[in-house]
Motif scaffolding. Structure first.
Motif, mmCIF file in Angstrom:
data_model
loop_
_atom_site.group_PDB
_atom_site.id
_atom_site.type_symbol
_atom_site.label_atom_id
_atom_site.label_comp_id
_atom_site.label_asym_id
_atom_site.label_seq_id
_atom_site.Cartn_x
_atom_site.Cartn_y
_atom_site.Cartn_z
ATOM 1 N N LEU A 308 0.726 -1.311 0.055
ATOM 2 C CA LEU A 308 -0.031 0.019 -0.025
ATOM 3 C C LEU A 308 0.798 1.386 -0.071
ATOM 4 O O LEU A 308 0.590 2.278 -0.666
ATOM 5 N N ALA A 309 2.000 1.244 1.028
ATOM 6 C CA ALA A 309 2.784 2.412 0.677
ATOM 7 C C ALA A 309 3.245 2.643 -0.594
ATOM 8 O O ALA A 309 3.335 3.767 -1.062
ATOM 9 N N ALA A 310 3.779 1.511 -1.324
ATOM 10 C CA ALA A 310 4.288 2.004 -2.513
ATOM 11 C C ALA A 310 3.328 2.281 -3.589
ATOM 12 O O ALA A 310 3.609 3.228 -4.408
ATOM 13 N N ARG A 311 2.070 1.663 -3.602
ATOM 14 C CA ARG A 311 0.879 2.055 -4.274
ATOM 15 C C ARG A 311 0.531 3.438 -4.133
ATOM 16 O O ARG A 311 0.224 4.099 -5.159
ATOM 17 N N LEU A 312 0.613 3.876 -3.105
ATOM 18 C CA LEU A 312 0.069 5.387 -2.715
ATOM 19 C C LEU A 312 1.215 6.328 -3.009
ATOM 20 O O LEU A 312 1.187 7.295 -3.697
ATOM 21 N N SER A 313 2.431 5.919 -2.698
ATOM 22 C CA SER A 313 3.555 6.844 -3.179
ATOM 23 C C SER A 313 3.632 7.107 -4.756
ATOM 24 O O SER A 313 3.758 8.188 -5.207
ATOM 25 N N VAL A 314 3.647 5.966 -5.572
ATOM 26 C CA VAL A 314 3.406 6.015 -6.854
ATOM 27 C C VAL A 314 2.280 6.935 -7.372
ATOM 28 O O VAL A 314 2.450 7.759 -8.462
ATOM 29 N N ALA A 315 1.121 6.632 -6.905
ATOM 30 C CA ALA A 315 0.012 7.228 -7.324
ATOM 31 C C ALA A 315 -0.019 8.678 -6.877
ATOM 32 O O ALA A 315 -0.544 9.473 -7.605
ATOM 33 N N ARG A 319 1.096 8.178 -11.304
ATOM 34 C CA ARG A 319 1.293 7.005 -12.103
ATOM 35 C C ARG A 319 0.520 5.910 -11.156
ATOM 36 O O ARG A 319 -0.014 6.099 -10.034
ATOM 37 N N ARG A 320 0.227 4.518 -11.609
ATOM 38 C CA ARG A 320 -0.326 3.613 -10.792
ATOM 39 C C ARG A 320 0.414 2.142 -11.189
ATOM 40 O O ARG A 320 1.134 2.154 -12.488
ATOM 41 N N PHE A 321 0.122 1.355 -10.373
ATOM 42 C CA PHE A 321 0.588 0.095 -10.785
ATOM 43 C C PHE A 321 -0.662 -0.653 -11.925
ATOM 44 O O PHE A 321 -1.616 -0.060 -12.173
ATOM 45 N N SER A 322 -0.318 -1.865 -12.139
ATOM 46 C CA SER A 322 -1.380 -2.289 -13.219
ATOM 47 C C SER A 322 -2.691 -2.583 -12.540
ATOM 48 O O SER A 322 -2.762 -2.898 -11.461
ATOM 49 N N ALA A 323 -3.741 -3.143 -13.392
ATOM 50 C CA ALA A 323 -5.119 -3.358 -13.104
ATOM 51 C C ALA A 323 -4.938 -4.657 -12.169
ATOM 52 O O ALA A 323 -5.717 -5.011 -11.245
ATOM 53 N N ALA A 324 -4.118 -5.697 -12.512
ATOM 54 C CA ALA A 324 -3.981 -6.955 -12.195
ATOM 55 C C ALA A 324 -3.402 -6.633 -10.721
ATOM 56 O O ALA A 324 -3.715 -7.411 -9.787
ATOM 57 N N PHE A 325 -2.347 -6.010 -10.397
ATOM 58 C CA PHE A 325 -1.880 -5.714 -9.125
ATOM 59 C C PHE A 325 -3.146 -5.133 -8.179
ATOM 60 O O PHE A 325 -3.409 -5.416 -7.158
ATOM 61 N N ASP A 326 -4.044 -4.347 -8.734
ATOM 62 C CA ASP A 326 -4.933 -3.512 -7.639
ATOM 63 C C ASP A 326 -5.959 -4.711 -7.817
ATOM 64 O O ASP A 326 -6.831 -4.760 -6.522
ATOM 65 N N GLN A 327 -6.529 -5.623 -8.498
ATOM 66 C CA GLN A 327 -7.294 -6.631 -8.251
ATOM 67 C C GLN A 327 -6.870 -7.797 -7.176
ATOM 68 O O GLN A 327 -7.693 -8.021 -6.512
ATOM 69 N N LEU A 403 -4.237 8.143 5.502
ATOM 70 C CA LEU A 403 -3.678 8.354 4.281
ATOM 71 C C LEU A 403 -4.313 9.188 3.346
ATOM 72 O O LEU A 403 -5.421 9.228 3.019
ATOM 73 N N LEU A 404 -3.162 9.788 2.390
ATOM 74 C CA LEU A 404 -3.756 10.557 1.378
ATOM 75 C C LEU A 404 -3.816 9.804 0.113
ATOM 76 O O LEU A 404 -2.986 9.243 -0.363
ATOM 77 N N VAL A 405 -4.993 9.337 -0.250
ATOM 78 C CA VAL A 405 -5.028 8.581 -1.328
ATOM 79 C C VAL A 405 -5.710 8.999 -2.530
ATOM 80 O O VAL A 405 -6.525 10.076 -2.319
ATOM 81 N N PRO A 406 -5.495 8.655 -3.715
ATOM 82 C CA PRO A 406 -6.066 9.261 -4.949
ATOM 83 C C PRO A 406 -7.279 8.903 -5.064
ATOM 84 O O PRO A 406 -8.093 8.356 -4.310
ATOM 85 N N ALA A 407 -8.043 9.275 -6.142
ATOM 86 C CA ALA A 407 -9.555 9.056 -6.436
ATOM 87 C C ALA A 407 -9.644 7.693 -6.351
ATOM 88 O O ALA A 407 -8.721 6.884 -6.835
#
Length: 667
Positions: A308-315, A319-327, A403-407
């Motif tokens: 989650l830390a990596a996902r949020l920092s990239v976002a 940018r974002r990780f793949s849809a498969a990652f989010d799934q 956490l500050l998260v994107p949309a």
């Protein structure tokens, strides 16, 4: 002299056993690792020299913030003030801050100083009475975050000044590649994530921490260490049979560090590689049904915190990780949510060391698991996560999260809660959102652990957990410790510490060491039916097929929700007679008494009537037995308390049926 000899013998025995569990493909990697460490120890190919900043160097956008509501301000300030007044709690001890200069290289528990030798040469698994986790826990700097939060919220200079002294003293005491704080690269991943949070909360490069010439020197020293942290983690990735949560943590730290401090050209390539590793490991280490394959719920959360830390920092950088990652992230959050009880807790299945990657206070969450659920519910458009969060008996609301998260990101979400997580091997009835569920059952029908060594798995195949009206009765006793008490470490990982059957006094697998099992266990569901009122299943495991007379343990369950009963039948496929011990471990608060041929287990609000039909077996109540250990539970790491156990022991053969029936009694 004798102690040193015994320690060397123990290390050699462990090494031989450890090598027996690696594949031929891993041998070149291990040889390369030895050569790489030897080269780095001599100053070759290391990161002692930090490259100059790029012309387009930049600092990443913040990925954390204080909650929009100020309801948590008192909690944050109280936590920061307690740190200043009393020191840092580390498991069962407290480390004094010494005005910002704690001894960063001394074991907080034993007082043993760890020398500043080359970090990768330190065998942290065999340091006598030292459990290195105490030292590492202090040096993860998770506890720096409430100080940064307190400063941002109050503006009081004492919080920021203390952070400055802590940073200065750590950088002086822990030079690159020297000492225990440079012996395990996953620790660098954790530090980088917490340093990133602190950086954003104190204002980044414009913070008063870096004002004036002295402040600029502090900033330069910190940036040099950040680069060296990124390099150390990426230079020493934990691949092959070591690629568990450590590899996820190392790569996540590199990603967060590279995004937060985008200053060095070589780091950009390292970040791209780290993102690829996280994409791959998300799929490798989390089954499609969301279960983390280490078979340890604490490490399920631990890995999710890294991801989650990596996902949020990239976002935060657009940018974002793949849809498969989010799934797969969504599936992992759903499983964790299913395991949560109404109080925001999970059972300590597998190793549970209370470890956390980061924690922002003031979000209203009572546990780190609840905080993760809240963050996931904000990040993903997943109605089931929102529903579970709203159903918890907490005053906090689904909007909480530090956490500050994107949309929110849309994901494919099931229409109803899964109950049987077939690939990960867990049955979870009545996921905890329903307040009227009389009995809630969790059963382990999964593998021993991950990557052959099953480092954090316990020998608990077919074990049951049972809660009644939201109150724990049959429990998983937890972990207690890692390295400092070998006999207790073995007990808490072993079969006798779980609600299943032990055969011939041996564990379901062969114990090879504190983080090593020598034989795999395969469990299998034979039949499974559930109409919402009655659940029937039968499952088995093959852990005892290794015996001279191979034995397969088969367990059948019948859960009747309307009657409030659970019936358990254990049988054994074998040729000869064996000695069996069936253990039912109850929560420490339970009080047990005889009631004729049955047992009454009194909880706080309800009771269970336990009837056991075990021809030829003795039934004894055990609590707090030291030798051999039995009747203990560990509510927190390095804490244990006496807990009641019903032990059913005697001879069994292919004709034996051990029948246990649990009936809910409402007061």
């Amino acid at each position: 002299m004798m102690a040193a000899t015994n320690n060397n013998t123990s290390r050699l025995r462990w090494l031989i056993r450890r090598l027996s569990r690696i594949s031929p493909a891993e041998v070149p990697y291990r040889v390369h690792g030895v050569l790489r460490a030897a080269a780095q120890g001599r100053g070759w190919f290391d990161a002692a020299r930090v490259p100059p900043a790029m012309a387009d160097a930049a600092y990443g956008a913040p990925w954390v913030a204080l909650p929009s509501e100020r309801c948590g301000q008192a909690e944050v300030l109280a936590a920061a003030d307690a740190l200043i007044a009393h020191g840092v709690p580390v498991f069962d001890t407290v480390v004094p801050l010494n005005d910002g200069s704690p001894d960063w290289n001394r074991d907080p528990k034993t007082g043993t100083a760890i020398p500043l030798s080359f970090g990768l040469d330190i065998d942290f698994r065999h340091l006598g009475e030292v459990d290195i986790k105490y030292l590492w826990e202090l040096n993860r700097h998770v506890w720096w975050v409430p100080l940064a939060q307190a400063w941002q919220w109050s503006g009081h200079p004492r919080y920021l000044e203390l952070l400055g002294r802590l940073l200065d003293s750590w950088l002086a005491a822990c030079p690159y590649a020297r000492g225990a704080n440079w012996s395990s690269p996953v620790e660098h991943g954790i530090r980088l994530i917490n340093w990133s949070i602190v950086w954003h909360l104190v204002g980044g490069a414009e913070s008063p921490l870096f004002a004036g010439a002295a402040g600029q020197q502090r900033l330069a020293r910190w940036l040099d260490s950040i680069y060296q942290h990124i390099r150390f983690a990426s230079d020493n990735y934990s691949f092959h049979s070591s690629s568990d949560n450590h590899l996820i943590g190392e790569a996540a730290g590199v990603v967060v560090g590279a995004v937060t401090w985008d200053r060095w050209r070589p780091v950009r390539a390292l970040a791209e590689r780290a993102e690829r590793i996280l994409e791959e490991e998300m799929v490798k280490q989390f089954a499609a049904d969301g279960v983390n394959l280490e078979q340890a719920l604490c490490y399920h959360k631990f890995s999710l915190e890294f991801l989650l830390a990596a996902r949020l920092s990239v976002a935060a950088g657009g940018r974002r990780f793949s849809a498969a990652f989010d799934q797969r992230l969504h599936a992992a959050l759903l499983f964790m949510a299913a395991m949560l009880d109404r109080h925001g807790r999970v059972a300590p299945i597998g190793d549970a060391d209370d470890g956390k990657v980061f924690r922002l206070l003031g979000d209203g969450a009572r546990t780190p698991y609840e905080a993760m659920l809240a963050a996931g519910a904000r990040l993903l458009q997943a109605p089931l996560l929102d529903a579970k969060l709203a159903a918890l008996d907490s005053a906090a609301t689904p909007a909480r999260s530090s956490l500050l998260v994107p949309a929110a990101v849309p994901v494919d979400s099931p229409a109803q809660w899964p109950q049987w997580f077939a690939e990960g091997g867990y049955l979870v009835t009545d996921h905890g959102a329903a307040a009227d569920a009389p009995l809630r059952l969790i059963m382990d029908i999964g593998p021993l652990g991950y990557n052959r060594i099953a480092g954090h798995g316990h020998a608990d195949a077919l074990a049951l957990l049972l809660a009644a009206e939201g109150e724990d009765f049959l429990i998983d006793p937890g972990t207690y410790c890692y390295n400092a008490a070998p006999a207790l470490r073995h007990y808490f990982r072993g079969t006798s510490a779980h609600n299943t059957v032990q055969i011939d006094g041996s564990d379901q697998s062969v114990y090879g060491g504190s983080f090593l099992w020598l034989r795999d266990i395969a469990s299998r569901m034979h039949t499974y039916q559930d109409d919402g009122v009655q659940l029937d299943l039968e499952a088995s495991h093959d852990g005892y097929l290794r015996l001279d007379d191979p034995l397969r343990h088969v367990r059948a369950l019948q859960l009747d929700r309307s009657a409030g009963t659970l019936a358990v039948t254990d049988r054994f496929e074998c040729q000869a007679a064996h000695q069996a011990a069936l253990h039912w471990h109850f929560a420490a608060h339970c009080r047990i008494e005889r009631d004729g041929e049955a047992w009454l287990v009194h909880g706080r609000a309800v009771s269970l009537r336990v009837e056991i039909d075990a021809p030829g077996c003795s039934i004894t109540l055990v609590q707090g037995q030291e030798m051999p250990p039995l009747g203990w539970s560990s509510p927190r790491f390095y804490e244990r308390e006496a807990s009641p156990v019903l032990r059913v022991a005697g001879p069994v053969d292919a004709t034996t049926r051990l029948r246990s029936r649990f009936t809910l009694i409402k007061h």
